[in-house]
Design a protein around this motif. Structure first.
Motif, PDB file in Angstrom:
ATOM      1  N   LEU A  49      13.193  -3.789  -3.063  1.00 17.20           N
ATOM      2  CA  LEU A  49      12.236  -3.831  -1.959  1.00 17.20           C
ATOM      3  C   LEU A  49      10.953  -4.525  -2.389  1.00 17.20           C
ATOM      4  N   PHE A  50      10.450  -4.146  -3.548  1.00 15.63           N
ATOM      5  CA  PHE A  50       9.217  -4.734  -4.073  1.00 15.63           C
ATOM      6  C   PHE A  50       9.376  -6.237  -4.291  1.00 15.63           C
ATOM      7  N   ASP A  51      10.458  -6.615  -4.959  1.00 18.41           N
ATOM      8  CA  ASP A  51      10.676  -8.031  -5.271  1.00 18.41           C
ATOM      9  C   ASP A  51      10.812  -8.870  -4.004  1.00 18.41           C
ATOM     10  N   LEU A  52      11.541  -8.338  -3.004  1.00 22.72           N
ATOM     11  CA  LEU A  52      11.777  -9.121  -1.790  1.00 22.72           C
ATOM     12  C   LEU A  52      10.503  -9.271  -0.968  1.00 22.72           C
ATOM     13  N   THR A  53       9.693  -8.220  -0.870  1.00 22.30           N
ATOM     14  CA  THR A  53       8.439  -8.342  -0.112  1.00 22.30           C
ATOM     15  C   THR A  53       7.504  -9.330  -0.799  1.00 22.30           C
ATOM     16  N   ARG A  54       7.468  -9.305  -2.123  1.00 20.29           N
ATOM     17  CA  ARG A  54       6.639 -10.270  -2.851  1.00 20.29           C
ATOM     18  C   ARG A  54       7.154 -11.696  -2.625  1.00 20.29           C
ATOM     19  N   LEU A  55       8.461 -11.870  -2.717  1.00 22.68           N
ATOM     20  CA  LEU A  55       9.062 -13.188  -2.559  1.00 22.68           C
ATOM     21  C   LEU A  55       8.800 -13.752  -1.167  1.00 22.68           C
ATOM     22  N   GLU A  56       8.916 -12.896  -0.142  1.00 20.78           N
ATOM     23  CA  GLU A  56       8.780 -13.341   1.240  1.00 20.78           C
ATOM     24  C   GLU A  56       7.338 -13.286   1.737  1.00 20.78           C
ATOM     25  N   GLY A  57       6.426 -12.748   0.929  1.00 25.27           N
ATOM     26  CA  GLY A  57       5.025 -12.687   1.314  1.00 25.27           C
ATOM     27  C   GLY A  57       4.714 -11.680   2.398  1.00 25.27           C
ATOM     28  N   VAL A  58       5.480 -10.603   2.446  1.00 22.80           N
ATOM     29  CA  VAL A  58       5.319  -9.580   3.484  1.00 22.80           C
ATOM     30  C   VAL A  58       4.390  -8.471   2.989  1.00 22.80           C
ATOM     31  N   SER A  59       3.451  -8.054   3.831  1.00 25.80           N
ATOM     32  CA  SER A  59       2.636  -6.881   3.531  1.00 25.80           C
ATOM     33  C   SER A  59       3.479  -5.627   3.772  1.00 25.80           C
ATOM     34  N   ALA A  60       3.157  -4.535   3.064  1.00 30.37           N
ATOM     35  CA  ALA A  60       3.966  -3.324   3.209  1.00 30.37           C
ATOM     36  C   ALA A  60       3.105  -2.073   3.122  1.00 30.37           C
ATOM     37  N   LEU A  61       3.459  -1.094   3.947  1.00 29.14           N
ATOM     38  CA  LEU A  61       2.890   0.250   3.892  1.00 29.14           C
ATOM     39  C   LEU A  61       4.047   1.198   3.642  1.00 29.14           C
ATOM     40  N   VAL A  62       4.020   1.878   2.488  1.00 30.16           N
ATOM     41  CA  VAL A  62       5.169   2.661   2.028  1.00 30.16           C
ATOM     42  C   VAL A  62       4.776   4.119   1.870  1.00 30.16           C
ATOM     43  N   ALA A  63       5.389   4.995   2.657  1.00 29.27           N
ATOM     44  CA  ALA A  63       5.204   6.435   2.511  1.00 29.27           C
ATOM     45  C   ALA A  63       6.275   6.965   1.583  1.00 29.27           C
ATOM     46  N   THR A  64       5.873   7.751   0.594  1.00 28.31           N
ATOM     47  CA  THR A  64       6.851   8.235  -0.373  1.00 28.31           C
ATOM     48  C   THR A  64       6.382   9.532  -1.032  1.00 28.31           C
ATOM     49  N   HIS A  65       7.368  10.354  -1.438  1.00 27.28           N
ATOM     50  CA  HIS A  65       7.102  11.504  -2.297  1.00 27.28           C
ATOM     51  C   HIS A  65       7.244  11.133  -3.769  1.00 27.28           C
ATOM     52  N   ASN A  66       7.863   9.984  -4.030  1.00 26.13           N
ATOM     53  CA  ASN A  66       8.261   9.609  -5.385  1.00 26.13           C
ATOM     54  C   ASN A  66       7.089   8.997  -6.151  1.00 26.13           C
ATOM     55  N   MET A  67       6.479   9.772  -7.021  1.00 23.95           N
ATOM     56  CA  MET A  67       5.310   9.302  -7.755  1.00 23.95           C
ATOM     57  C   MET A  67       5.659   8.214  -8.765  1.00 23.95           C
ATOM     58  N   ASP A  68       6.941   8.055  -9.097  1.00 24.77           N
ATOM     59  CA  ASP A  68       7.339   6.974  -9.996  1.00 24.77           C
ATOM     60  C   ASP A  68       7.123   5.601  -9.366  1.00 24.77           C
ATOM     61  N   LEU A  69       6.949   5.568  -8.048  1.00 25.67           N
ATOM     62  CA  LEU A  69       6.784   4.297  -7.358  1.00 25.67           C
ATOM     63  C   LEU A  69       5.327   3.828  -7.310  1.00 25.67           C
ATOM     64  N   ILE A  98       0.848  -1.188   0.000  1.00 27.61           N
ATOM     65  CA  ILE A  98       0.000   0.000   0.000  1.00 27.61           C
ATOM     66  C   ILE A  98       0.886   1.240   0.000  1.00 27.61           C
ATOM     67  N   GLY A  99       0.594   2.163  -0.907  1.00 26.23           N
ATOM     68  CA  GLY A  99       1.333   3.407  -0.982  1.00 26.23           C
ATOM     69  C   GLY A  99       0.645   4.515  -0.210  1.00 26.23           C
ATOM     70  N   LEU A 100       1.445   5.379   0.394  1.00 24.05           N
ATOM     71  CA  LEU A 100       0.946   6.524   1.153  1.00 24.05           C
ATOM     72  C   LEU A 100       1.682   7.748   0.634  1.00 24.05           C
ATOM     73  N   VAL A 101       0.980   8.624  -0.084  1.00 22.35           N
ATOM     74  CA  VAL A 101       1.621   9.778  -0.711  1.00 22.35           C
ATOM     75  C   VAL A 101       1.036  11.066  -0.140  1.00 22.35           C
ATOM     76  N   GLY A 102       1.754  12.148  -0.383  1.00 23.71           N
ATOM     77  CA  GLY A 102       1.307  13.450   0.105  1.00 23.71           C
ATOM     78  C   GLY A 102       2.483  14.303   0.504  1.00 23.71           C
ATOM     79  N   PRO A 103       2.266  15.610   0.632  1.00 23.15           N
ATOM     80  CA  PRO A 103       3.363  16.524   0.952  1.00 23.15           C
ATOM     81  C   PRO A 103       3.880  16.328   2.367  1.00 23.15           C
ATOM     82  N   SER A 104       5.082  16.832   2.615  1.00 17.69           N
ATOM     83  CA  SER A 104       5.647  16.788   3.966  1.00 17.69           C
ATOM     84  C   SER A 104       4.701  17.488   4.936  1.00 17.69           C
ATOM     85  N   GLY A 105       4.536  16.886   6.103  1.00 16.00           N
ATOM     86  CA  GLY A 105       3.693  17.490   7.121  1.00 16.00           C
ATOM     87  C   GLY A 105       2.236  17.086   7.063  1.00 16.00           C
ATOM     88  N   CYS A 106       1.864  16.241   6.089  1.00 10.38           N
ATOM     89  CA  CYS A 106       0.446  15.888   5.970  1.00 10.38           C
ATOM     90  C   CYS A 106       0.035  14.788   6.947  1.00 10.38           C
TER      91      CYS A 106
END
Length: 228
Positions: free
Chosen positions: A190-210, A40-48
């Motif tokens: 990061l993506f490949d390893l979480t998929r391989l290991e079956g780990v759920s993920a919550l990722v905060a990022t400014h990088n819209m390419d992700l 799951i991606g979490l996007v938004g400006p700093s301070g949000c």
């Protein structure tokens, strides 16, 4: 765990901070479910409020109100020791800065958290070598952080976060300190390893390419969680 039981479930999360003579409400009733294997991606400006939400989800700080469930178990009402055990055994964290131990090799940086959790030294080192090799660092096991590039250091941090087989991985700007090309390569790891290991993920990022990597994406706006 079946598909209907979220790895991470957040209910009615409120978080506010004193600001001068007033109160700053950062989170105003957040609800979120993350299911096994989801990213799951979490996007938004700093301070949000992205980092505040991650800190609450990771049991690093208590919200003013709300509940956090990991694998169906409500966690905020537990003792400090019980929450510490859950953080150690069920939650992995990757920060913008790698926070590796400078005097240890890449292998030992990944083995040490496993040994703290009770795994034998030999088993911990075998698992560290396996994860680092998957991440393309099989030839760098004996290198200390100062001998590694920024991208390599962050890959070690990813391996360390996954090493205790957490149910949920929380990543706060995991590529924010890297150049665009290295950022893409590290996030792919990061993506490949979480998929391989079956780990759920919550990722905060400014990088819209992700965003294309994510199963779902949300933004925090005016204290609420909004589908992006």
């Amino acid at each position: 765990m079946n598909k209907k039981t979220p790895t991470l479930s957040i209910r009615g999360l409120h978080r506010s901070f004193r600001s001068g003579d007033g109160v700053l409400e950062v989170l105003k009733g957040i609800d979120l479910d993350i299911y096994p294997g989801e990213m799951i991606g979490l996007v938004g400006p700093s301070g949000c409020g992205k980092s505040t939400l991650l800190h609450a989800a990771g049991l690093l700080e208590k919200p003013n109100a709300g509940e956090v469930y990991i694998a169906g178990r409500e966690c905020l009402s537990l003792s400090d020791n019980a929450r510490t055990a859950i953080r150690r055994n069920s939650i992995g964290v990757v920060y913008q800065f790698h926070h590796l131990m400078r005097e240890l090799t890449a292998l030992d940086n990944v083995a040490l958290p496993q040994m703290i959790a009770g795994r034998s030294q030999s088993a911990a080192r075998r698992e560290a070598e396996r994860l680092l090799s998957i991440l393309g660092l099989g030839e760098r096991l004996a290198h200390q952080p100062a001998q590694l590039s920024g991208g390599e250091q962050q890959r070690v941090a990813i391996a360390r976060a996954i090493a205790n087989k957490p149910q949920i991985l929380l990543a706060d700007e995991p590529t924010g300190n890297l150049d665009p090309n290295t950022s893409g390569n590290v996030f792919q790891s990061l993506f490949d390893l979480t998929r391989l290991e079956g780990v759920s993920a919550l990722v905060a990022t400014h990088n819209m390419d992700l965003i294309p990597y994510m199963d779902r994406v949300f933004t925090v706006k005016e204290g609420k969680l909004i589908p992006y």
